[in-house]
Design an enzyme around this catalytic site. Structure first.
Site, PDB file in Angstrom:
ATOM      1  N   CYS A 162     -11.885  33.643 -33.229  1.00 43.30           N
ATOM      2  CA  CYS A 162     -11.279  34.958 -33.016  1.00 43.30           C
ATOM      3  C   CYS A 162      -9.773  34.778 -32.819  1.00 43.30           C
ATOM      4  O   CYS A 162      -9.090  34.299 -33.719  1.00 43.30           O
ATOM      5  CB  CYS A 162     -11.983  35.631 -31.830  1.00 43.30           C
ATOM      6  SG  CYS A 162     -11.395  37.250 -31.332  1.00 43.30           S
ATOM      7  N   ASP A 219     -16.491  41.767 -41.673  1.00 48.55           N
ATOM      8  CA  ASP A 219     -15.495  41.807 -40.594  1.00 48.55           C
ATOM      9  C   ASP A 219     -14.498  42.927 -40.879  1.00 48.55           C
ATOM     10  O   ASP A 219     -13.673  42.822 -41.783  1.00 48.55           O
ATOM     11  CB  ASP A 219     -14.777  40.456 -40.509  1.00 48.55           C
ATOM     12  CG  ASP A 219     -13.907  40.320 -39.274  1.00 48.55           C
ATOM     13  OD1 ASP A 219     -13.427  41.343 -38.769  1.00 48.55           O
ATOM     14  OD2 ASP A 219     -13.696  39.177 -38.827  1.00 48.55           O
ATOM     15  N   HIS A 254     -17.390  39.928 -37.818  1.00 50.84           N
ATOM     16  CA  HIS A 254     -16.561  39.181 -36.881  1.00 50.84           C
ATOM     17  C   HIS A 254     -17.439  38.615 -35.770  1.00 50.84           C
ATOM     18  O   HIS A 254     -18.388  39.238 -35.326  1.00 50.84           O
ATOM     19  CB  HIS A 254     -15.489  40.092 -36.288  1.00 50.84           C
ATOM     20  CG  HIS A 254     -14.420  39.368 -35.550  1.00 50.84           C
ATOM     21  ND1 HIS A 254     -13.405  38.703 -36.190  1.00 50.84           N
ATOM     22  CD2 HIS A 254     -14.210  39.197 -34.226  1.00 50.84           C
ATOM     23  CE1 HIS A 254     -12.605  38.151 -35.296  1.00 50.84           C
ATOM     24  NE2 HIS A 254     -13.077  38.437 -34.086  1.00 50.84           N
TER      25      HIS A 254
END
Length: 291
Positions: A162, A219, A254
């Protein structure tokens, strides 16, 4: 990620919540807990600029590495800080024979694990953490590791998730001693500011080590178009850039390796983890799990 080094335990979600960032609660029942058997694992204090010390979570195998030394993996936290998931990832890496260390890169700005929501976290902490500060603190972490006779920083990689995925690209352009990087769903393009003047795409010709990028097609924050843009830039870059590899997992979004969250995709996470270990091995940072 080898099945025989991961233990799932029948904890309640309330029990699992200990050590996780407030902003990620409630924790999923799928959360993976890796034990510390045959490891030395815990917090250490890393000297940094200005006479301060930075906390870091370190996991080191108790068995002997090559020549008594273990290859090193720097682990860069998610946006949520140095919480239990990142510590668990260090233990997983140590189970594969790595000296794994994750510094608390927000420590000057505050404790991200105590912030209950993402907007406040971004405003009060993350936005104030400059890239220059992060690079210096990672350098300090490497200097600390070099003083430990169990670590071999000549065989050193970096991975991040991330927020940390973006940092992997930046540090790969910063540290000439790195052998490899693995960036999990880190931003590649976007807005810049004084504290964050460059995106990974701006640094393709400055990479010192090839990076494996692991992304999810679903994502919303890192669209496939931006991954394709990065892939095109890397193809036109120098050797380290052209040696990079970007993988897009069609069924994932994600945070697909974040087993404590609903975004977790166990199939893709397992494949991607194995790809990371093989990438490190290919580029001179081999894994040697305990027999």
């Amino acid at each position: 990620m080898e099945d025989n080094v991961i233990n799932r335990r029948g904890f309640t979600t309330a029990g699992l919540a200990a050590g996780f960032a407030l902003a990620v609660l409630p924790v999923s029942a799928e959360t993976i807990i890796t034990d510390a058997d045959n490891l030395e694992a815990g917090m250490v204090q890393v000297p940094v600029a200005g006479g301060a010390t930075m906390g870091a979570y370190r996991a080191v195998p108790k068995w002997a590495g090559q020549g008594g030394h273990h290859p090193v993996v720097l682990v860069v936290q998610e946006i949520f800080g140095l919480h239990e998931h990142i510590r668990d990832l260090c233990r997983r890496l140590a189970k594969s024979g790595y000296y794994a260390i994750a510094p608390d890169l927000y420590f000057r700005q505050g404790d991200a694990t105590k912030v209950p929501d993402i907007p406040t976290l971004v405003r009060d902490i993350v936005s104030k953490v400059s890239d220059e500060q992060v690079m210096a603190d990672l350098d300090a972490t490497v200097a600390f590791v070099k003083t430990d006779g169990r670590a071999d920083t000549r065989r050193m990689a970096i991975t991040g998730f991330c927020w940390g995925g973006r940092i992997v690209w930046l540090y790969s352009a910063h540290n000439p001693d790195l052998k490899a990087g693995a960036a999990w769903y880190g931003r590649l393009v976007g807005n810049t500011d004084a504290a964050h003047p460059k995106n990974p795409i701006d640094l393709v010709n400055q990479l010192n080590a090839p990076v494996l990028g692991l992304y999810g097609a679903k994502d919303d924050g890192i669209p496939v178009a931006s991954v394709d843009q990065m892939r095109a830039a890397l193809a036109q870059g120098d050797k380290a850039a052209s040696d990079c590899k970007l993988m897009v997992f069609e069924d994932s979004g994600h945070g697909f390796n974040a087993d404590y969250r609903p975004s977790y995709n166990p199939t893709d996470a397992k494949v991607a983890w194995k790809q990371m270990l093989e990438w490190f091995k290919k580029h001179g940072v081999p894994y040697v799990p305990h027999a």
